[in-house]
Motif scaffolding. Structure first.
Motif, PDB file in Angstrom:
ATOM      1  N   GLY A 196      39.544  20.548   3.418  1.00 38.09           N
ATOM      2  CA  GLY A 196      39.375  21.846   2.786  1.00 38.09           C
ATOM      3  C   GLY A 196      40.496  22.757   3.232  1.00 38.09           C
ATOM      4  N   GLY A 197      40.688  23.851   2.496  1.00 40.38           N
ATOM      5  CA  GLY A 197      41.752  24.792   2.833  1.00 40.38           C
ATOM      6  C   GLY A 197      42.324  25.436   1.592  1.00 40.38           C
ATOM      7  N   TYR A 198      43.390  26.205   1.792  1.00 41.76           N
ATOM      8  CA  TYR A 198      43.955  26.993   0.702  1.00 41.76           C
ATOM      9  C   TYR A 198      45.472  26.864   0.616  1.00 41.76           C
ATOM     10  N   SER A 199      46.045  25.892   1.300  1.00 41.31           N
ATOM     11  CA  SER A 199      47.496  25.838   1.413  1.00 41.31           C
ATOM     12  C   SER A 199      48.038  24.482   0.984  1.00 41.31           C
ATOM     13  N   LYS A 200      49.336  24.460   0.691  1.00 41.88           N
ATOM     14  CA  LYS A 200      49.968  23.200   0.315  1.00 41.88           C
ATOM     15  C   LYS A 200      49.973  22.187   1.452  1.00 41.88           C
ATOM     16  N   PRO A 201      50.133  22.602   2.726  1.00 41.93           N
ATOM     17  CA  PRO A 201      49.977  21.604   3.794  1.00 41.93           C
ATOM     18  C   PRO A 201      48.608  20.922   3.782  1.00 41.93           C
ATOM     19  N   ALA A 202      47.565  21.680   3.434  1.00 39.37           N
ATOM     20  CA  ALA A 202      46.231  21.076   3.354  1.00 39.37           C
ATOM     21  C   ALA A 202      46.165  20.064   2.221  1.00 39.37           C
ATOM     22  N   TYR A 203      46.815  20.358   1.087  1.00 44.35           N
ATOM     23  CA  TYR A 203      46.813  19.417  -0.044  1.00 44.35           C
ATOM     24  C   TYR A 203      47.625  18.175   0.300  1.00 44.35           C
ATOM     25  N   ARG A 204      48.747  18.362   1.001  1.00 44.46           N
ATOM     26  CA  ARG A 204      49.550  17.203   1.403  1.00 44.46           C
ATOM     27  C   ARG A 204      48.758  16.312   2.360  1.00 44.46           C
ATOM     28  N   ARG A 205      48.036  16.940   3.271  1.00 41.75           N
ATOM     29  CA  ARG A 205      47.225  16.160   4.213  1.00 41.75           C
ATOM     30  C   ARG A 205      46.139  15.388   3.453  1.00 41.75           C
ATOM     31  N   ALA A 206      45.503  16.045   2.495  1.00 47.68           N
ATOM     32  CA  ALA A 206      44.444  15.388   1.727  1.00 47.68           C
ATOM     33  C   ALA A 206      44.990  14.209   0.935  1.00 47.68           C
ATOM     34  N   ALA A 207      46.145  14.404   0.303  1.00 47.90           N
ATOM     35  CA  ALA A 207      46.743  13.321  -0.483  1.00 47.90           C
ATOM     36  C   ALA A 207      47.160  12.161   0.409  1.00 47.90           C
ATOM     37  N   ARG A 208      47.527  12.468   1.623  1.00 54.89           N
ATOM     38  CA  ARG A 208      48.002  11.446   2.544  1.00 54.89           C
ATOM     39  C   ARG A 208      46.863  10.677   3.202  1.00 54.89           C
ATOM     40  N   VAL A 209      45.820  11.386   3.655  1.00 58.18           N
ATOM     41  CA  VAL A 209      44.808  10.709   4.477  1.00 58.18           C
ATOM     42  C   VAL A 209      43.368  11.027   4.078  1.00 58.18           C
ATOM     43  N   GLY A 210      43.144  11.863   3.067  1.00 64.78           N
ATOM     44  CA  GLY A 210      41.795  12.283   2.745  1.00 64.78           C
ATOM     45  C   GLY A 210      41.088  11.397   1.740  1.00 64.78           C
ATOM     46  N   ASP A 211      39.772  11.507   1.726  1.00 64.12           N
ATOM     47  CA  ASP A 211      38.943  10.856   0.716  1.00 64.12           C
ATOM     48  C   ASP A 211      38.525  11.830  -0.383  1.00 64.12           C
ATOM     49  N   GLY A 212      38.838  13.101  -0.188  1.00 65.56           N
ATOM     50  CA  GLY A 212      38.503  14.115  -1.183  1.00 65.56           C
ATOM     51  C   GLY A 212      38.944  15.465  -0.690  1.00 65.56           C
ATOM     52  N   PHE A 213      38.760  16.477  -1.557  1.00 63.17           N
ATOM     53  CA  PHE A 213      39.128  17.851  -1.186  1.00 63.17           C
ATOM     54  C   PHE A 213      38.080  18.795  -1.759  1.00 63.17           C
ATOM     55  N   ILE A 214      37.777  19.848  -0.990  1.00 61.36           N
ATOM     56  CA  ILE A 214      36.828  20.869  -1.419  1.00 61.36           C
ATOM     57  C   ILE A 214      37.615  22.093  -1.847  1.00 61.36           C
TER      58      ILE A 214
END
Length: 321
Positions: A203-221
């Motif tokens: 979760g989060g509001y920034s592009k670093p959070a989206y990059r982290r999600a795309a790299r290692v996440g199973d989903g995003f809130i």
């Protein structure tokens, strides 16, 4: 990334032809730590066939005034007067009195916690609930809370990167060693492990959070209001495409934050005041390819649990859950 426990395999056709899992926020900062309210809300959400309960996370509130630097997201819902339950503790309790409803932390501020302890707690909740936990994690924004918990706020992003890797190791490997900048594990074991991998959403509001999600996440809130959520989803998709991350099997979750709502006729307003407003947003998220969403009855001005329960019942009936 792990396979996850059917996080993107909704079991019911909730909204027209496209399936989407719809859950509900537990409005803890309005209902307080009342054990009866926790029990009633959890049991009723399950009876109404909501897919999951989602919970905020804050260990501590903080006085907002005279801060240097100021708290960036300062508001009355996060001050020293608001009670917060610990999400994993509450979910452990609800797992014992429910049978099917799932649980999502939305989100746990992981870097301010000891990762080995969170791995132990989350594994226990997952096993005791029959694999019903999704662990939503983020880096947070409250430097006062980090300070009180003895963690370097400036290092939170790098800490989180290591923690996600460590969680998955402790949940799947018999003996784990890890030599990172912020964590050292020397041949340790986290028995007993979850019976199936626990999905990790970011979760989060920034592009670093989206990059982290795309790299290692199973989903995003993704956040409210819906226009903001859709804009952030587009940002995520652009970053995911750059990183070569497929959207297949990735949870695209929308959380209706009651503080950020726009009514087309009246402008900004506190909270989703009626079922139709909620359903309109759910339909827009579904049409954008969303796999899940959490509705909220908080921030509307309700003064009793019965008012919260009446609104989620109306939404459930309209969606034919």
């Amino acid at each position: 990334m792990n396979g996850g426990a059917d996080r993107n395999q909704p079991s019911r056709n909730l909204m027209g032809e496209m399936q989407m899992d719809v859950g509900v926020l537990y409005p803890g900062f309005e209902l307080g730590g009342n054990p009866d309210a926790i029990r009633r809300f959890g049991l009723e959400a399950e009876r109404l066939n909501f897919h999951h309960l989602l919970m905020y996370d804050h260990v501590l509130g903080a006085v907002q005034e005279d801060r240097d630097p100021p708290l960036p997201l300062s508001n009355s819902a996060l001050d020293e007067n608001i009670p917060y339950e610990d999400a994993l503790t509450l979910f452990a309790y609800l797992a014992g009195i429910t049978k099917k409803i799932k649980f999502i932390t939305g989100v746990i501020i992981l870097p301010q916690r000891q990762v080995a302890l969170v791995a132990r707690q989350a594994a226990d909740v997952s096993r005791l609930s029959g694999g019903r936990l999704t662990l939503g994690v983020g880096s947070g924004w409250n430097h006062v809370e980090y300070q009180a918990l003895g963690v370097d706020f400036a290092a939170r992003g790098k800490i989180l990167d290591e923690q996600i890797e460590i969680l998955r190791k402790l949940w799947t490997e018999d003996v784990v060693s890890f030599d990172g900048q912020h964590h050292k594990l020397d041949r340790v074991s986290a028995k007993a492990q979850p019976e199936s991998p626990i999905p990790i959403f970011l979760g989060g509001y920034s592009k670093p959070a989206y990059r982290r999600a795309a790299r290692v996440g199973d989903g995003f809130i993704f956040p409210s209001p819906i226009e903001n959520g859709l804009e952030k989803l587009a940002d995520y998709r652009e970053i995911a495409a750059q990183q070569g991350r497929s959207e297949e099997g990735f949870g695209i979750h929308y959380f209706m934050n009651p503080a950020w709502v726009q009514d087309p006729d009246r402008g900004p307003m506190p909270g989703f005041r009626n079922a139709q407003m909620i359903i309109d947003d759910l339909e827009r998220w579904r049409d954008a390819g969303g796999t899940g969403a959490s509705i909220s009855t908080a921030g509307i001005g309700f003064t009793s649990i019965d008012q919260h329960l009446e609104l989620i019942q109306e939404v459930a009936e309209r969606l034919k859950l």
